[in-house]
Design an enzyme around this catalytic site. Structure first.
Site, mmCIF file in Angstrom:
data_model
loop_
_atom_site.group_PDB
_atom_site.id
_atom_site.type_symbol
_atom_site.label_atom_id
_atom_site.label_comp_id
_atom_site.label_asym_id
_atom_site.label_seq_id
_atom_site.Cartn_x
_atom_site.Cartn_y
_atom_site.Cartn_z
ATOM 1 N N GLY A 177 24.995 46.557 -22.647
ATOM 2 C CA GLY A 177 26.176 46.074 -23.348
ATOM 3 C C GLY A 177 25.891 45.786 -24.812
ATOM 4 O O GLY A 177 24.753 45.875 -25.277
ATOM 5 N N GLY B 96 20.201 43.814 -26.616
ATOM 6 C CA GLY B 96 18.795 43.980 -26.982
ATOM 7 C C GLY B 96 18.313 45.413 -26.857
ATOM 8 O O GLY B 96 17.102 45.670 -26.869
ATOM 9 N N SER C 221 18.498 48.100 -28.933
ATOM 10 C CA SER C 221 17.776 48.635 -30.097
ATOM 11 C C SER C 221 16.415 47.971 -30.255
ATOM 12 O O SER C 221 15.432 48.641 -30.563
ATOM 13 C CB SER C 221 18.607 48.454 -31.371
ATOM 14 N N ALA D 81 20.135 57.851 -37.253
ATOM 15 C CA ALA D 81 21.213 56.871 -37.278
ATOM 16 C C ALA D 81 22.564 57.572 -37.223
ATOM 17 O O ALA D 81 22.801 58.518 -37.977
ATOM 18 C CB ALA D 81 21.113 56.032 -38.549
ATOM 19 N N HIS E 64 19.514 46.487 -38.923
ATOM 20 C CA HIS E 64 18.670 47.458 -38.227
ATOM 21 C C HIS E 64 17.560 47.954 -39.151
ATOM 22 O O HIS E 64 16.404 48.056 -38.730
ATOM 23 C CB HIS E 64 19.511 48.642 -37.730
ATOM 24 N N ARG E 65 17.881 48.271 -40.380
ATOM 25 C CA ARG E 65 16.864 48.735 -41.333
ATOM 26 C C ARG E 65 15.797 47.677 -41.566
ATOM 27 O O ARG E 65 14.617 47.994 -41.691
ATOM 28 C CB ARG E 65 17.510 49.103 -42.670
ATOM 29 N N ARG F 109 14.524 45.609 -39.603
ATOM 30 C CA ARG F 109 13.562 45.496 -38.500
ATOM 31 C C ARG F 109 12.540 46.620 -38.504
ATOM 32 O O ARG F 109 11.550 46.547 -37.783
ATOM 33 C CB ARG F 109 14.301 45.491 -37.152
ATOM 34 N N GLU G 55 20.336 60.361 -41.284
ATOM 35 C CA GLU G 55 21.699 59.967 -40.938
ATOM 36 C C GLU G 55 22.425 61.174 -40.341
ATOM 37 O O GLU G 55 22.441 62.241 -40.940
ATOM 38 C CB GLU G 55 22.415 59.423 -42.161
#
Length: 184
Positions: free
Chosen positions: A7, A11, A13, A31, A47-48, A50, A59
């Site tokens: 969902g 967690g 990603s 991405a 996201h980037r 991390r 992309e």
């Protein structure tokens, strides 16, 4: 190939990125999101943030098959199928044929591929036709990807639940016939 689904904010990603940190070679992040508004720009930046400098980002809001073909080896993280399917539907593309083409590309890929996707069918039936169509296409895509994946993991509350682990592919028909012809 590993398929990771769950969902929103489960967690998925983070789990996929943890798998990538174990990989010593090149890492490619494909991405599918586009920075169309402030909220999406914030999500993309998170996201980037991390990912370290070992990642190459490609992309691919629509041409996921092309981006995968360019990633010849190494570790490839596709994040995420759900956004990609939304993009395809928004642009009037044939989702099922695009998913079929992606499955063929995944079968041919020499890279270690991890795909992230949302499970959107575990809630109420949406009240409008467009949302129901999206839910249906997402469910169909998840089934197709899970079918060809060597491993499938469901993430709930940050915890991985293994759905499929190292399943063997069916024996090709010509080999099965030869095996039946031999007596022990």
């Amino acid at each position: 190939m590993t398929f990771i689904l769950g969902g929103a904010r489960s967690g998925k990603s983070r789990y996929a990125e943890a798998l990538a940190r174990k990989h010593k070679g090149p890492r490619i992040y494909i991405a599918t999101a586009q920075a169309i508004d402030a909220e999406m720009r914030e999500r993309i930046a998170m996201h980037r943030g991390r990912r370290d400098g070992a990642w190459v980002t490609r992309e691919a809001p629509l041409d996921l098959v092309g981006a995968l073909a360019e990633a010849k080896t190494g570790f490839v993280l596709i994040d995420c199928m759900t956004v990609w399917i939304g993009n395809l539907m928004h642009h009037g593309r044939d989702v099922r044929s695009e998913v079929a083409a992606l499955c063929e590309a995944l079968k041919k890929s020499k890279a270690r591929v991890v795909i992230v996707s949302n499970e959107v069918g575990m809630s109420i039936v949406p009240e409008n036709a467009m949302a129901r169509a999206f839910r249906d296409e997402q469910g169909f895509a998840n089934q197709r990807i899970a079918e060809i994946a060597g491993e499938a993991v469901f993430i709930a509350a940050g915890l991985p639940i293994t759905l499929k682990k190292g399943s063997r592919r069916p024996v090709p028909k010509h080999r099965a016939r030869k095996a039946r012809g031999r007596k022990a």
